[in-house]
Design a protein around this motif. Structure first.
Motif, mmCIF file in Angstrom:
data_model
loop_
_atom_site.group_PDB
_atom_site.id
_atom_site.type_symbol
_atom_site.label_atom_id
_atom_site.label_comp_id
_atom_site.label_asym_id
_atom_site.label_seq_id
_atom_site.Cartn_x
_atom_site.Cartn_y
_atom_site.Cartn_z
ATOM 1 N N LYS A 10 -42.670 22.341 -12.909
ATOM 2 C CA LYS A 10 -42.848 21.288 -13.906
ATOM 3 C C LYS A 10 -41.673 20.339 -13.890
ATOM 4 O O LYS A 10 -40.527 20.765 -13.787
ATOM 5 N N TYR A 11 -41.957 19.066 -13.955
ATOM 6 C CA TYR A 11 -40.940 18.048 -14.201
ATOM 7 C C TYR A 11 -41.226 17.507 -15.587
ATOM 8 O O TYR A 11 -42.240 16.844 -15.775
ATOM 9 N N GLY A 12 -40.392 17.829 -16.540
ATOM 10 C CA GLY A 12 -40.703 17.482 -17.922
ATOM 11 C C GLY A 12 -41.948 18.255 -18.322
ATOM 12 O O GLY A 12 -42.015 19.473 -18.123
ATOM 13 N N THR A 13 -42.947 17.564 -18.788
ATOM 14 C CA THR A 13 -44.170 18.270 -19.180
ATOM 15 C C THR A 13 -45.196 18.238 -18.050
ATOM 16 O O THR A 13 -46.193 18.951 -18.087
ATOM 17 N N LYS A 14 -44.915 17.417 -17.045
ATOM 18 C CA LYS A 14 -45.894 17.229 -15.981
ATOM 19 C C LYS A 14 -45.718 18.283 -14.885
ATOM 20 O O LYS A 14 -44.612 18.508 -14.402
ATOM 21 N N ALA A 15 -46.817 18.944 -14.522
ATOM 22 C CA ALA A 15 -46.737 19.933 -13.452
ATOM 23 C C ALA A 15 -46.955 19.256 -12.105
ATOM 24 O O ALA A 15 -47.995 18.653 -11.867
ATOM 25 N N ALA A 16 -45.948 19.343 -11.232
ATOM 26 C CA ALA A 16 -46.098 18.791 -9.876
ATOM 27 C C ALA A 16 -47.005 19.704 -9.064
ATOM 28 O O ALA A 16 -47.819 19.250 -8.266
ATOM 29 N N ILE A 17 -46.855 21.024 -9.276
ATOM 30 C CA ILE A 17 -47.805 21.986 -8.709
ATOM 31 C C ILE A 17 -48.100 23.052 -9.767
ATOM 32 O O ILE A 17 -47.275 23.312 -10.643
ATOM 33 N N PRO A 35 -53.241 14.337 -0.239
ATOM 34 C CA PRO A 35 -52.864 12.929 -0.367
ATOM 35 C C PRO A 35 -51.450 12.781 -0.953
ATOM 36 O O PRO A 35 -50.825 13.775 -1.334
ATOM 37 N N ASN A 36 -50.961 11.563 -1.036
ATOM 38 C CA ASN A 36 -49.632 11.304 -1.599
ATOM 39 C C ASN A 36 -49.534 11.861 -3.012
ATOM 40 O O ASN A 36 -50.463 11.737 -3.801
ATOM 41 N N GLY A 37 -48.433 12.517 -3.291
ATOM 42 C CA GLY A 37 -48.201 13.031 -4.636
ATOM 43 C C GLY A 37 -48.934 14.331 -4.949
ATOM 44 O O GLY A 37 -48.917 14.806 -6.074
ATOM 45 N N ALA A 38 -49.549 14.949 -3.928
ATOM 46 C CA ALA A 38 -50.351 16.156 -4.169
ATOM 47 C C ALA A 38 -49.482 17.368 -4.487
ATOM 48 O O ALA A 38 -49.934 18.308 -5.151
ATOM 49 N N GLY A 39 -48.244 17.360 -3.994
ATOM 50 C CA GLY A 39 -47.368 18.502 -4.247
ATOM 51 C C GLY A 39 -46.933 19.230 -2.983
ATOM 52 O O GLY A 39 -46.380 20.327 -3.052
ATOM 53 N N LYS A 40 -47.143 18.615 -1.818
ATOM 54 C CA LYS A 40 -46.779 19.263 -0.554
ATOM 55 C C LYS A 40 -45.268 19.457 -0.457
ATOM 56 O O LYS A 40 -44.793 20.561 -0.188
ATOM 57 N N THR A 41 -44.530 18.386 -0.661
ATOM 58 C CA THR A 41 -43.073 18.466 -0.541
ATOM 59 C C THR A 41 -42.488 19.416 -1.581
ATOM 60 O O THR A 41 -41.617 20.234 -1.271
ATOM 61 N N THR A 42 -42.992 19.326 -2.796
ATOM 62 C CA THR A 42 -42.525 20.216 -3.859
ATOM 63 C C THR A 42 -42.708 21.680 -3.441
ATOM 64 O O THR A 42 -41.788 22.492 -3.564
ATOM 65 N N THR A 43 -43.891 22.010 -2.929
ATOM 66 C CA THR A 43 -44.160 23.389 -2.515
ATOM 67 C C THR A 43 -43.202 23.806 -1.398
ATOM 68 O O THR A 43 -42.624 24.898 -1.436
ATOM 69 N N PRO A 80 -36.955 18.692 6.302
ATOM 70 C CA PRO A 80 -37.308 18.125 5.003
ATOM 71 C C PRO A 80 -37.943 16.742 5.165
ATOM 72 O O PRO A 80 -37.874 16.141 6.229
ATOM 73 N N GLU A 81 -38.571 16.291 4.097
ATOM 74 C CA GLU A 81 -39.067 14.917 4.060
ATOM 75 C C GLU A 81 -37.813 14.024 4.062
ATOM 76 O O GLU A 81 -36.793 14.410 3.521
ATOM 77 N N ASN A 82 -37.874 12.835 4.625
ATOM 78 C CA ASN A 82 -36.687 11.968 4.725
ATOM 79 C C ASN A 82 -35.479 12.720 5.281
ATOM 80 O O ASN A 82 -34.436 12.828 4.650
#
Ligand SMILES: Nc1ncnc2c1ncn2[C@@H]1O[C@H](COP(=O)(O)OP(=O)(O)OP(=O)(O)O)[C@@H](O)[C@H]1O
Ligand SMILES: [Mg+2]
Length: 311
Positions: A10-17, A35-43, A80-82
């Motif tokens: 979670k980032y704040g109240t929003k769950a990235a995954i 797709p973009n923002g799906a949570g791949k990098t986070t995972t 990593p990404e970037n």
């Protein structure tokens, strides 16, 4: 084996995954597709121990990524990404530095780094300062960096991004060849990538896993209907009603009526019945001309869109 259990970040109240669980067996190449923002990098960041999950846990080779962090990192190669690189270092110097960090013994370092530079197609720029390299070459240095120390597990976040078509093919081949003795997870939003390199696909959308299977099974399982596209010379409505009489046909649509008596029709059938023979016979028996016929099965592309976009 990589074992992710109920990962939530979670980032704040929003769950990235949210509640992401999967197992990856030794020797598998698994594509993480979304797709973009799906949570791949986070995972992937959680898998490598780079960030902690809000809840859930990860085990790699039986070790907890956070409790046995150092031990796990020795077995892991991470792109990593970037790609973070030391921009002021020369390519070879940088890779030798990484080799030292990964505890490749001093006498083997030179050889090991040379071999990896060859494999990644960067031995011609070994003396260049990293910041002077083009984007694609920086990406190659990033991949090389992940291979140092011959890790058992490779976690690659969009490995082919920014590469030219020739290099994309080479890197895909490289990944496939590495699979013989490694366990690999790679992320991508490029569909051909997963069909070509991965034995299994995990599709993630809005932080949740929406499908998990082999590329082939996904295509078969999710394509409930097969379509046959026909071009016939004859009267559209009449052709359409004759074709509807054939058993196994679910639907017939007239796509468009072309000039001079040509009609394009789309015939939908159950996917496990091949009705092409019967369609051809029906057309010919009525003295119409069959000009074209082709079968269309839902591809990975459509499946991906179906799974990852809301109606
Ligand atoms: N540090 C952060 N702070 C706040 N929100 C974040 C942070 N990192 C990621 N997110 C959010 O988490 C969600 C998942 O992001 P993530 O980078 O994992 O997606 P992705 O699948 O890798 O996307 P892409 O294909 O664009 O790389 C996004 O909504 C993103 O905005
Ligand atoms: Mg990402």
């Amino acid at each position: 084996m990589i074992k992710a259990s109920k990962l939530t970040k979670k980032y704040g109240t929003k769950a990235a995954i949210q509640d992401v669980s999967f197992n990856i067996d030794k020797g598998e190449v698994v594509g993480f597709l979304g797709p973009n923002g799906a949570g791949k990098t986070t995972t992937m960041r959680i898998l490598t121990g780079y960030i902690p999950p809000t809840s859930g846990k990860v085990e790699i080779g039986g070790l907890d990524v956070f409790d046995d962090s150092l031990e796990v990192r020795r077995k892991l190669g991470y792109l990593p990404e970037n790609t973070p690189l030391y921009l002021d270092m020369d390519v070879e110097v940088f890779l030798k530095y990484i080799a030292a960090l990964k505890k490749v013994s001093t006498d083997k370092r030179s050889n090991h780094v040379s071999k990896i530079m060859k494999v990644c197609g960067i031995d011609n720029v070994r003396q260049s300062t990293i910041k002077t390299l083009s984007k694609g070459y920086k990406q190659r240095v990033g991949i090389a960096q992940a291979l140092i120390g011959n890790p058992e597990y490779l976690i690659l976040d969009e490995p082919t991004i920014g590469l030219d078509p020739k290099q994309i093919i080479e890197i895909r081949e490289l990944i496939k060849s590495l699979a013989e003795d490694k366990t690999i997870i790679l992320s991508t939003h490029i569909l051909p990538e997963v069909s070509m390199t991965c034995s299994r696909v995990i599709i993630i959308a809005e932080g949740k896993i929406v499908a998990e299977d082999t590329p082939n099974n996904l295509e078969n399982r999710l394509s409930g209907v097969a379509k046959v596209l026909l071009t016939v010379k004859g009267p559209g409505e009449e052709i359409s009603s004759k074709l509807k009489e054939i058993s196994g046909v679910k639907r017939v649509n007239i796509e468009k009526t072309q000039a001079s008596d040509l009609v394009d029709l789309e015939v939908a059938s159950q996917k496990d019945v091949d009705i092409r023979g019967q369609l051809a016979q029906a057309v010919v028996q009525n003295n119409w001309d069959l000009l074209e016929m082709r079968r269309e099965v839902l591809g990975l592309e459509e499946i991906f869109l179906k799974l990852t976009t809301k109606e």
